[in-house]
Structures are given as C-alpha cells and as structure tokens.
Write a protein that holds these residues in place. Structure first.
Motif, PDB file in Angstrom:
ATOM      1  N   LYS A  22       0.856  -1.410   0.003  1.00  0.00           N
ATOM      2  CA  LYS A  22       0.103   0.027  -0.094  1.00  0.00           C
ATOM      3  C   LYS A  22       0.783   1.338  -0.037  1.00  0.00           C
ATOM      4  O   LYS A  22       0.332   2.193  -0.281  1.00  0.00           O
ATOM      5  N   MET A  23       2.173   1.041   0.401  1.00  0.00           N
ATOM      6  CA  MET A  23       2.991   2.356   0.349  1.00  0.00           C
ATOM      7  C   MET A  23       3.641   2.737  -1.029  1.00  0.00           C
ATOM      8  O   MET A  23       4.290   1.453  -1.630  1.00  0.00           O
ATOM      9  N   PRO A  24       3.461   3.654  -1.671  1.00  0.00           N
ATOM     10  CA  PRO A  24       3.878   3.759  -2.986  1.00  0.00           C
ATOM     11  C   PRO A  24       5.488   3.739  -3.235  1.00  0.00           C
ATOM     12  O   PRO A  24       5.833   2.870  -4.226  1.00  0.00           O
ATOM     13  N   GLU A  25       6.158   3.952  -2.227  1.00  0.00           N
ATOM     14  CA  GLU A  25       7.424   3.912  -2.483  1.00  0.00           C
ATOM     15  C   GLU A  25       8.064   2.591  -2.433  1.00  0.00           C
ATOM     16  O   GLU A  25       9.201   1.923  -2.742  1.00  0.00           O
ATOM     17  N   TYR A  26       7.303   1.381  -1.979  1.00  0.00           N
ATOM     18  CA  TYR A  26       7.759   0.216  -1.923  1.00  0.00           C
ATOM     19  C   TYR A  26       6.960  -0.867  -2.984  1.00  0.00           C
ATOM     20  O   TYR A  26       7.001  -1.984  -2.908  1.00  0.00           O
ATOM     21  N   SER A  49      -1.589 -11.273  -1.952  1.00  0.00           N
ATOM     22  CA  SER A  49      -1.115 -10.056  -0.839  1.00  0.00           C
ATOM     23  C   SER A  49      -0.281  -9.210  -1.525  1.00  0.00           C
ATOM     24  O   SER A  49      -0.057  -8.267  -0.852  1.00  0.00           O
ATOM     25  N   GLY A  50       0.455  -9.498  -2.420  1.00  0.00           N
ATOM     26  CA  GLY A  50       1.572  -8.819  -3.023  1.00  0.00           C
ATOM     27  C   GLY A  50       2.699  -9.444  -3.166  1.00  0.00           C
ATOM     28  O   GLY A  50       3.881  -8.727  -3.533  1.00  0.00           O
ATOM     29  N   ALA A  51       3.047 -10.468  -2.654  1.00  0.00           N
ATOM     30  CA  ALA A  51       4.508 -10.984  -2.725  1.00  0.00           C
ATOM     31  C   ALA A  51       4.890 -11.290  -4.201  1.00  0.00           C
ATOM     32  O   ALA A  51       3.886 -11.737  -5.001  1.00  0.00           O
TER      33      ALA A  51
END
Length: 73
Positions: A22-26, A49-51
């Motif tokens: 959810k953090m754009p920088e990551y 979940s984003g892995a």
C-alpha cells in the motif's frame, strides 16, 4: 528485498506484505514469501497479497539464491 515469513504471529506475513504494498515507495520492492505451508492455496494467497514470489521450508538454497539474483538483477 524482503524475505517475509508468512507464519509470523501478528500480523501474519500476508497481511504485512499487503501493508507494504500500500506504500507507493515500496510498490516495486521484491518480497519473497517464505513458509512451511506447501498448499497451493497458500501460495496463491501470498501472491495475491503482493508477494513477488514464494518459497517453502526447508528452503532450497540454490532456488532462493536464483530468485534473489533474478529480482535484484
């Protein structure tokens, strides 16, 4: 790069991965989920979940090194 233990107590690794995403920088940070669970559904949940990828324990060191090299270039 993050090696995310899926079976962490609170929050679990899938939840933590979703928070990171959810953090754009990551957004492009490679996250490899690591777990003792070997069910196909668990893999799908981690990836959803984003892995970036998924490995099971006991970890095959050569596969993990291959993934690290792949995602870090």
């Amino acid at each position: 790069m993050v090696l995310m233990d899926v079976m962490m107590p609170e929050p679990d690794g899938d939840t933590a991965t979703a928070w990171i995403r959810k953090m754009p920088e990551y957004r492009d940070l490679p996250i490899i989920a690591v777990t003792a669970e070997a069910m196909k559904a668990d893999r799908e949940i981690s990836l959803a979940s984003g892995a970036t990828d998924y490995v099971t324990k006991p970890v095959d060191a050569s596969r993990l090194l291959h993934l690290i090299a792949r995602y870090l270039g």
